[in-house]
Design a protein around this motif. Structure first.
Motif, short mmCIF file in Angstrom:
data_model
loop_
_atom_site.label_atom_id
_atom_site.label_comp_id
_atom_site.label_asym_id
_atom_site.label_seq_id
_atom_site.Cartn_x
_atom_site.Cartn_y
_atom_site.Cartn_z
N ALA A 1 0.85 -1.19 0.00
CA ALA A 1 0.00 0.00 0.00
C ALA A 1 0.89 1.24 0.00
O ALA A 1 2.10 1.16 0.26
CB ALA A 1 -0.93 0.00 1.21
N THR A 2 0.30 2.40 -0.28
CA THR A 2 1.07 3.65 -0.37
C THR A 2 0.44 4.71 0.54
O THR A 2 0.38 5.88 0.19
CB THR A 2 1.10 4.16 -1.82
OG1 THR A 2 -0.25 4.36 -2.30
CG2 THR A 2 1.81 3.17 -2.73
N CYS A 3 -0.01 4.31 1.71
CA CYS A 3 -0.78 5.17 2.61
C CYS A 3 0.03 6.38 3.10
O CYS A 3 1.25 6.34 3.19
CB CYS A 3 -1.24 4.39 3.82
SG CYS A 3 -2.14 2.88 3.45
N PRO A 4 -0.69 7.43 3.50
CA PRO A 4 -0.02 8.58 4.12
C PRO A 4 0.40 8.28 5.55
O PRO A 4 -0.12 7.35 6.19
CB PRO A 4 -1.10 9.66 4.09
CG PRO A 4 -2.39 8.89 4.18
CD PRO A 4 -2.15 7.63 3.38
N VAL A 5 1.32 9.09 6.05
CA VAL A 5 1.61 9.10 7.48
C VAL A 5 0.83 10.26 8.10
O VAL A 5 0.32 11.13 7.39
CB VAL A 5 3.12 9.25 7.76
CG1 VAL A 5 3.87 8.06 7.18
CG2 VAL A 5 3.66 10.56 7.20
N ALA A 6 0.73 10.28 9.41
CA ALA A 6 -0.01 11.33 10.08
C ALA A 6 0.70 12.68 9.93
O ALA A 6 1.93 12.74 9.95
CB ALA A 6 -0.17 11.00 11.56
N PRO A 7 -0.06 13.76 9.78
CA PRO A 7 0.57 15.08 9.76
C PRO A 7 1.22 15.38 11.11
O PRO A 7 0.80 14.86 12.14
CB PRO A 7 -0.59 16.04 9.47
CG PRO A 7 -1.82 15.30 9.87
CD PRO A 7 -1.53 13.85 9.64
N ALA A 8 2.24 16.21 11.10
CA ALA A 8 2.98 16.52 12.32
C ALA A 8 2.06 17.05 13.42
O ALA A 8 2.27 16.77 14.61
CB ALA A 8 4.09 17.52 12.02
N ALA A 9 1.03 17.80 13.04
CA ALA A 9 0.12 18.40 14.03
C ALA A 9 -0.71 17.35 14.76
O ALA A 9 -1.31 17.66 15.81
CB ALA A 9 -0.80 19.40 13.34
#
Length: 249
Positions: A226-234
């Motif tokens: 899969a190519t999922c995003p990581v969580a935003p820093a915030a």
């Protein structure tokens, strides 16, 4: 909501999540992710020869398929290969083939989704504050070099165990909100890159309900393809959210 009603609703949700990931041609059945170049080449044991450029994907040797135009960031285009499915995706300008196989050894060993027991103490109220204008937020991905571009529409303020917290919110379904977050369980009992939380449409005064019992894994928790995003820093919480889905690996 009574304890039994709450638990029953969560069990129904959890069963549907397990069914979704156990689909014979779903995420757990993936057996490969192959990035294309601008030169025709054979890919693993797949039929035909493939190449890609900035406009399209070109295929030789598969009847009825010679040009495909996958959309950046969108679900891919499917090509049948017997019992298997080849998904053609475009991510950060590059093109890849994902292969779904109902005979995948990953699918054969799938045993569902480990989770924390449902507990109503993890259902909390918050308040959504919309931005005057949506803001573009870019995050990395679980695949090095890829990026995800999100549309942040505001923030949600809430408390957990007496600690004031805030999460950046993206547009969700049916007027709701979509949140990607990590917490101090991430990489310990839960998947390290992020979990997802869906929130129904805010009330007129901005009040929302966050049910962390339904903090969900993204597909990347189940597969390396899969190519999922990581969580935003915030959205990297320092508290431990011991609720929702655990790391299935």
């Amino acid at each position: 909501m009574t304890d039994s009603t709450f638990a029953h609703a969560w069990n129904d949700w959890h069963a549907e999540r397990e069914r979704y990931y156990g689909d014979p041609l779903g995420w757990v059945s993936l057996i490969g992710l192959y990035w294309l170049t601008d030169e025709f080449d054979t890919i693993a044991d797949l039929p035909g020869r493939w190449r890609a450029d900035g406009d399209a994907v070109y295929v030789e040797g598969i009847d009825g398929t010679d040009r495909l135009e996958p959309v950046e960031g969108a679900p891919g285009l499917l090509v049948e290969d017997g019992d298997r499915r080849i998904e053609v995706i475009r991510r950060t300008g590059s093109v890849a083939l994902r292969v779904y196989d109902p005979k995948s050894p990953h699918l054969q060993s799938y045993r569902g989704i480990p989770s924390y027991p449902p507990n109503e103490s993890w259902v909390v109220s918050g308040r959504f504050s919309p931005y005057d204008q949506p803001r573009a937020v870019t995050t990395g991905a679980v695949v090095e070099g890829l990026k995800h571009h999100h549309r942040a529409i505001g923030v949600v303020d809430f408390e957990l165990a007496g600690v004031a917290l805030q999460l950046l919110a993206f547009s969700g379904r049916d007027g709701g909100l979509h949140i990607l977050f990590t917490d101090s369980t991430s990489g310990v009992t839960t998947y390290p890159a992020c979990r997802s939380l869906a929130i129904t449409e805010p009330a007129a005064d901005g009040v929302v309900t966050l049910d962390f019992n339904r903090a969900s894994n993204l597909p990347c928790a189940f597969t390396d393809y899969a190519t999922c995003p990581v969580a935003p820093a915030a959205n990297r919480l320092t508290v431990a959210v011991e609720a929702g889905e655990k790391n299935p690996r």
